[in-house]
Motif scaffolding. Structure first.
Motif, PDB file in Angstrom:
ATOM      1  N   GLY A  77      11.807  -7.840  -9.473  1.00 55.14           N
ATOM      2  CA  GLY A  77      12.479  -6.331  -9.131  1.00 55.14           C
ATOM      3  C   GLY A  77      11.347  -5.570  -8.580  1.00 55.14           C
ATOM      4  O   GLY A  77      11.546  -4.848  -7.570  1.00 55.14           O
ATOM      5  N   ASN A  78      10.304  -5.405  -9.434  1.00 57.96           N
ATOM      6  CA  ASN A  78       9.405  -4.570  -8.966  1.00 57.96           C
ATOM      7  C   ASN A  78       8.402  -4.850  -7.579  1.00 57.96           C
ATOM      8  O   ASN A  78       8.235  -4.281  -6.773  1.00 57.96           O
ATOM      9  N   LEU A  79       8.336  -6.272  -7.243  1.00 57.17           N
ATOM     10  CA  LEU A  79       7.667  -6.746  -6.398  1.00 57.17           C
ATOM     11  C   LEU A  79       8.783  -6.294  -5.130  1.00 57.17           C
ATOM     12  O   LEU A  79       8.136  -6.049  -4.068  1.00 57.17           O
ATOM     13  N   THR A  80       9.909  -6.458  -5.134  1.00 59.67           N
ATOM     14  CA  THR A  80      10.737  -6.229  -4.176  1.00 59.67           C
ATOM     15  C   THR A  80      10.841  -4.640  -3.842  1.00 59.67           C
ATOM     16  O   THR A  80      11.141  -4.326  -2.650  1.00 59.67           O
ATOM     17  N   LYS A  81      10.879  -3.967  -4.908  1.00 58.15           N
ATOM     18  CA  LYS A  81      10.766  -2.508  -4.617  1.00 58.15           C
ATOM     19  C   LYS A  81       9.491  -2.361  -3.934  1.00 58.15           C
ATOM     20  O   LYS A  81       9.650  -1.203  -2.922  1.00 58.15           O
ATOM     21  N   ILE A  82       8.466  -2.741  -4.179  1.00 60.13           N
ATOM     22  CA  ILE A  82       7.166  -2.293  -3.356  1.00 60.13           C
ATOM     23  C   ILE A  82       7.342  -2.616  -1.925  1.00 60.13           C
ATOM     24  O   ILE A  82       6.942  -1.962  -1.176  1.00 60.13           O
ATOM     25  N   ILE A  95       2.742   4.543   9.896  1.00 57.69           N
ATOM     26  CA  ILE A  95       1.532   4.046  10.092  1.00 57.69           C
ATOM     27  C   ILE A  95       1.467   3.757  11.752  1.00 57.69           C
ATOM     28  O   ILE A  95       0.440   3.983  12.176  1.00 57.69           O
ATOM     29  N   ALA A  96       2.387   3.713  12.636  1.00 63.98           N
ATOM     30  CA  ALA A  96       2.487   3.535  14.109  1.00 63.98           C
ATOM     31  C   ALA A  96       1.866   4.684  14.405  1.00 63.98           C
ATOM     32  O   ALA A  96       1.107   4.976  15.394  1.00 63.98           O
ATOM     33  N   LYS A  97       2.266   5.934  14.140  1.00 62.84           N
ATOM     34  CA  LYS A  97       1.876   7.307  14.486  1.00 62.84           C
ATOM     35  C   LYS A  97       0.356   7.455  14.022  1.00 62.84           C
ATOM     36  O   LYS A  97      -0.475   8.025  14.722  1.00 62.84           O
ATOM     37  N   LYS A  98      -0.135   6.902  13.027  1.00 63.56           N
ATOM     38  CA  LYS A  98      -1.724   6.939  12.449  1.00 63.56           C
ATOM     39  C   LYS A  98      -2.633   6.131  13.560  1.00 63.56           C
ATOM     40  O   LYS A  98      -3.631   6.651  13.909  1.00 63.56           O
ATOM     41  N   ILE A  99      -1.941   4.891  13.978  1.00 60.85           N
ATOM     42  CA  ILE A  99      -2.717   4.217  15.021  1.00 60.85           C
ATOM     43  C   ILE A  99      -2.413   4.873  16.275  1.00 60.85           C
ATOM     44  O   ILE A  99      -2.920   3.906  17.166  1.00 60.85           O
ATOM     45  N   LYS A 100      -1.649   5.903  16.558  1.00 57.36           N
ATOM     46  CA  LYS A 100      -1.159   6.381  17.767  1.00 57.36           C
ATOM     47  C   LYS A 100      -0.642   5.297  18.736  1.00 57.36           C
ATOM     48  O   LYS A 100      -0.911   5.243  20.012  1.00 57.36           O
ATOM     49  N   LEU A 101       0.221   4.223  18.216  1.00 57.59           N
ATOM     50  CA  LEU A 101       0.849   3.164  18.970  1.00 57.59           C
ATOM     51  C   LEU A 101       1.769   3.907  20.222  1.00 57.59           C
ATOM     52  O   LEU A 101       1.918   3.283  21.078  1.00 57.59           O
ATOM     53  N   LYS A 153      -3.190   0.814   1.170  1.00 59.17           N
ATOM     54  CA  LYS A 153      -3.127   1.931   0.610  1.00 59.17           C
ATOM     55  C   LYS A 153      -1.626   2.255   0.196  1.00 59.17           C
ATOM     56  O   LYS A 153      -1.601   2.665  -1.127  1.00 59.17           O
ATOM     57  N   GLU A 154      -0.891   2.148   1.147  1.00 59.45           N
ATOM     58  CA  GLU A 154       0.407   2.316   0.747  1.00 59.45           C
ATOM     59  C   GLU A 154       1.019   1.371  -0.342  1.00 59.45           C
ATOM     60  O   GLU A 154       2.019   1.757  -1.117  1.00 59.45           O
ATOM     61  N   ILE A 155       0.697   0.299  -0.393  1.00 59.13           N
ATOM     62  CA  ILE A 155       1.074  -0.756  -1.177  1.00 59.13           C
ATOM     63  C   ILE A 155       0.627  -0.207  -2.557  1.00 59.13           C
ATOM     64  O   ILE A 155       1.129  -0.579  -3.763  1.00 59.13           O
ATOM     65  N   ILE A 156      -0.575   0.221  -2.824  1.00 55.82           N
ATOM     66  CA  ILE A 156      -1.253   0.466  -4.129  1.00 55.82           C
ATOM     67  C   ILE A 156      -0.263   1.793  -4.636  1.00 55.82           C
ATOM     68  O   ILE A 156       0.001   1.707  -5.682  1.00 55.82           O
ATOM     69  N   GLU A 157      -0.147   2.601  -3.919  1.00 55.80           N
ATOM     70  CA  GLU A 157       0.627   3.916  -3.954  1.00 55.80           C
ATOM     71  C   GLU A 157       1.986   3.321  -4.663  1.00 55.80           C
ATOM     72  O   GLU A 157       2.459   4.031  -5.495  1.00 55.80           O
TER      73      GLU A 157
END
Length: 239
Positions: A77-82, A95-101, A153-157
């Motif tokens: 359940g925790n893995l699914t939520k992450i 993320i797409a905006k950060k890399i200016k896709l 970074k997002e995964i860790i957060e």
């Protein structure tokens, strides 16, 4: 866009992504929206919807494999939520905006005029298509390294906080299982607009009874909004 200018743009993007394609046509296809392809039908141009389909699966596997190994004691359940937190439309669009896709997308005139370059659904789909193109070009391990570089970074957060972006569908499913043991179903009741700019109307049905409606430029977005409406009706706090 002229050929030479497009080639320069693709070279610049590859350098910024630190991922050099063997087949540059895959990259260009990943960044070609269906609206642009429809305006250039005589050229038999390929748009990114098939790559998006593939990239969605590759992305989920890349993240699943990584968090399964990184968090060996976390229950399913925790893995699914992450995973749901970091691969949802809002997170991918950010993320797409950060890399200016969006700067590199080929869009039809209508999408360009209505701000498609900054629309979450288009950006998230383009990122998934990019991941699909990378997978075809170099295989899973190379694309997983790219994905984790973008999302680590997002995964860790997410592992610390539980949620960065609220996944209303998962939250609703958990609420129903905990409180009612009821079944949830999402049903498309209406599609409108041309293929390159469809809008979806979704019903959220609990045990076949309508509890919420959602509207969006993608089925994912519409389903999330429908789930949110159900949660509001149930009195579940948006947190």
């Amino acid at each position: 866009m002229k050929k030479n200018n497009r080639e320069k743009a693709m070279c610049q993007l590859q350098n910024e992504l630190n991922f050099i394609f063997k087949d540059i046509t895959l990259l260009n296809g990943a960044l070609t929206h269906s609206s642009y392809a429809n305006e250039h039908r005589k050229t038999n141009m390929i748009h990114n919807e098939r790559l998006e389909f593939l990239g969605d699966s590759v992305l989920n596997l890349a993240v699943s494999d990584y968090i399964y190994k990184k968090y060996p004691y976390y229950p399913e359940g925790n893995l699914t939520k992450i995973r749901a937190t970091v691969v949802c439309e809002s997170a991918l669009a950010l993320i797409a905006k950060k890399i200016k896709l969006g700067d590199y997308l080929l869009l039809g005139k209508g999408e360009e005029a209505t701000g498609g370059r900054n629309r979450d659904s288009i950006l998230a789909d383009a990122l998934e298509a990019l991941i699909g193109a990378m997978y075809l070009d170099k295989g899973f391990r190379d694309v997983q390294r790219f994905v984790i570089r973008l999302l680590e970074k997002e995964i860790i957060e997410a592992s610390k906080k539980g949620e960065l972006f609220i996944d209303y569908k998962t939250k609703l499913q958990e609420t129903l299982q905990r409180n009612r043991k009821a079944s949830i179903e999402y049903k498309i009741v209406k599609e409108e607009g041309p293929d390159h700019d469809k809008k979806f109307h979704i019903l959220a049905l609990i045990d076949k009874e309508e509890f919420g409606r959602g509207y969006g430029r993608s089925k994912k977005e519409a389903e999330q909004r429908a789930a949110k409406e159900v949660l509001i009706r149930m009195g579940v706090k948006d947190e």
